[in-house]
Design an enzyme around this catalytic site. Structure first.
Site, PDB file in Angstrom:
ATOM      1  N   ASP A 118       0.980  -1.280  -0.024  1.00 16.07           N
ATOM      2  CA  ASP A 118      -0.194  -0.168   0.025  1.00 16.07           C
ATOM      3  C   ASP A 118       1.274   1.842   0.099  1.00 16.07           C
ATOM      4  O   ASP A 118       1.827   1.351  -0.489  1.00 16.07           O
ATOM      5  CB  ASP A 118      -0.746   0.054   1.564  1.00 16.07           C
ATOM      6  N   HIS A 134      -3.970   5.654   3.069  1.00 21.48           N
ATOM      7  CA  HIS A 134      -4.935   4.889   2.572  1.00 21.48           C
ATOM      8  C   HIS A 134      -3.868   3.980   3.539  1.00 21.48           C
ATOM      9  O   HIS A 134      -4.510   3.203   4.290  1.00 21.48           O
ATOM     10  CB  HIS A 134      -4.392   4.696   1.324  1.00 21.48           C
ATOM     11  N   ASN A 186     -13.722  -0.617  -7.400  1.00 25.13           N
ATOM     12  CA  ASN A 186     -15.337   1.125  -7.064  1.00 25.13           C
ATOM     13  C   ASN A 186     -15.220   1.475  -7.728  1.00 25.13           C
ATOM     14  O   ASN A 186     -15.742   2.736  -8.137  1.00 25.13           O
ATOM     15  CB  ASN A 186     -14.243   1.715  -6.188  1.00 25.13           C
ATOM     16  N   SER A 235     -11.367  -0.922  -0.506  1.00 28.70           N
ATOM     17  CA  SER A 235     -10.403  -0.995  -0.460  1.00 28.70           C
ATOM     18  C   SER A 235     -10.064  -1.512   1.223  1.00 28.70           C
ATOM     19  O   SER A 235      -9.360  -1.563   1.820  1.00 28.70           O
ATOM     20  CB  SER A 235      -9.325   0.768  -0.083  1.00 28.70           C
TER      21      SER A 235
END
Length: 321
Positions: free
Chosen positions: A50, A87, A178, A245
């Site tokens: 990430d 994130h 998404n 996520s």
């Protein structure tokens, strides 16, 4: 390799807070607290690919078991895997934020986190960085790889790296994406989430309704809470985010619990395929198309709930009919 770009799937930051004190609703929804008397994920290493992690966060600093930077942040220094985006820190908290009487708690609060920074401060990166991160996780013998990222390109080199990880008995868990339009008859593919070898995770909200942004396709394996998810964030704070996520780390943390429970139950280490079967046994259908929810919602106590219905007395009665 051509320097093509991969990035975070679009996601929403809905709220931020300096202090909270709760078990997030998504963690409760998957029934993680109900199995903490059996295990909290101790001894299991989850590699998070990430944007890095705020390793000084009070809910996370006891869980970090090393890391590496593969991006161009900090002049490419491999030893600095700080999160400048938020994130990665949010994902880390959902997987393994510690139970310390304040802040939030993750699904597997005693699992170890290997922080592999493969996306820079802008949330984007090169496929080469992702591939290097996967290979490093294999070298470090991680148990689980969690990837809340993706793009529209099917990159063969990335696919091959994932195959190597799975061959090494590592569970690879990825966000479905998404780009959903609410029409589950239409395929919305994102990679690596659409590879058959990975566990592809779609999203539902906290009322178990399918999230309108979640991708639908025939590679989705299951869904988990991904809308309005509270977790750790930058500056030792907390934030509420939405996206597949956010659903993915619920499954990654849950797999740390499942791997421990299954190994103790069977008295041996299970293969990646056997562990996948143990995960699917812990889902419940929500009544949506399999293209939207796969096998259903992650629900760690599904087997125990089923056992309550099919008691020995009930089974004996049915068999005598």
């Amino acid at each position: 390799m051509e320097r093509r770009k991969i990035k975070l799937f679009p996601y929403r930051v809905e709220a931020q807070a300096e202090q909270v004190n709760e078990i997030p609703k998504g963690i409760e929804m998957i029934q993680a607290p109900a199995v903490w008397d059996q295990t909290k994920g101790e001894g299991i290493t989850v590699a998070i690919l990430d944007t890095g992690c705020e390793v000084s966060h009070p809910d996370l600093k006891g869980r970090i078991d090393g890391g590496r930077n593969f991006t161009d942040d900090d002049n490419g220094n491999p030893d600095i895997y700080v999160d400048y985006n938020g994130h990665g820190t949010h994902v880390a908290g959902t997987i393994a934020a510690i139970s310390n009487g304040t802040g939030v708690v993750g699904a597997a609060p005693e699992a170890k986190l290997l922080i592999l920074k493969v996306l820079n401060k802008d949330g984007s990166g090169q496929y080469e960085w992702i591939i290097n991160g996967i290979n490093y996780a294999v070298e470090q013998k991680a148990d689980i790889i969690s990837m809340s990222l993706g793009g529209p390109e099917d990159v063969p080199e990335m696919h091959e790296a994932i195959k190597r990880a799975v061959a090494a008995n590592i569970l690879v868990i990825c966000a479905a994406g998404n780009e959903g339009d609410g029409n589950y008859a239409t395929d919305e593919f994102g990679y690596p989430g659409s590879y058959n070898e990975v566990i592809s995770v779609g999203a539902v909200d906290l009322q178990r309704n399918s999230a309108n942004f979640t991708n639908s396709n025939n590679e989705v394996d299951l869904v988990a809470p991904g809308a309005g998810i509270l977790s750790t964030y930058l500056n030792k704070g907390y934030a509420t985010l939405s996206g597949t996520s956010m659903a993915t780390p619920h499954v990654s943390g849950a797999m740390a619990l499942i791997k421990r429970i299954a190994s103790e139950s069977f008295g041996r280490d299970l293969t990646e395929l056997e562990l996948y079967a143990q995960l699917i046994k812990r889902t419940i259908p929500l009544g949506n198309s399999p293209r939207l929810e796969g096998n259903g919602l992650l629900y760690l106590t599904a087997q125990e709930e089923l056992a309550k219905i099919f008691t020995p007395a009930v089974v004996a009665k049915v068999l005598s009919l």
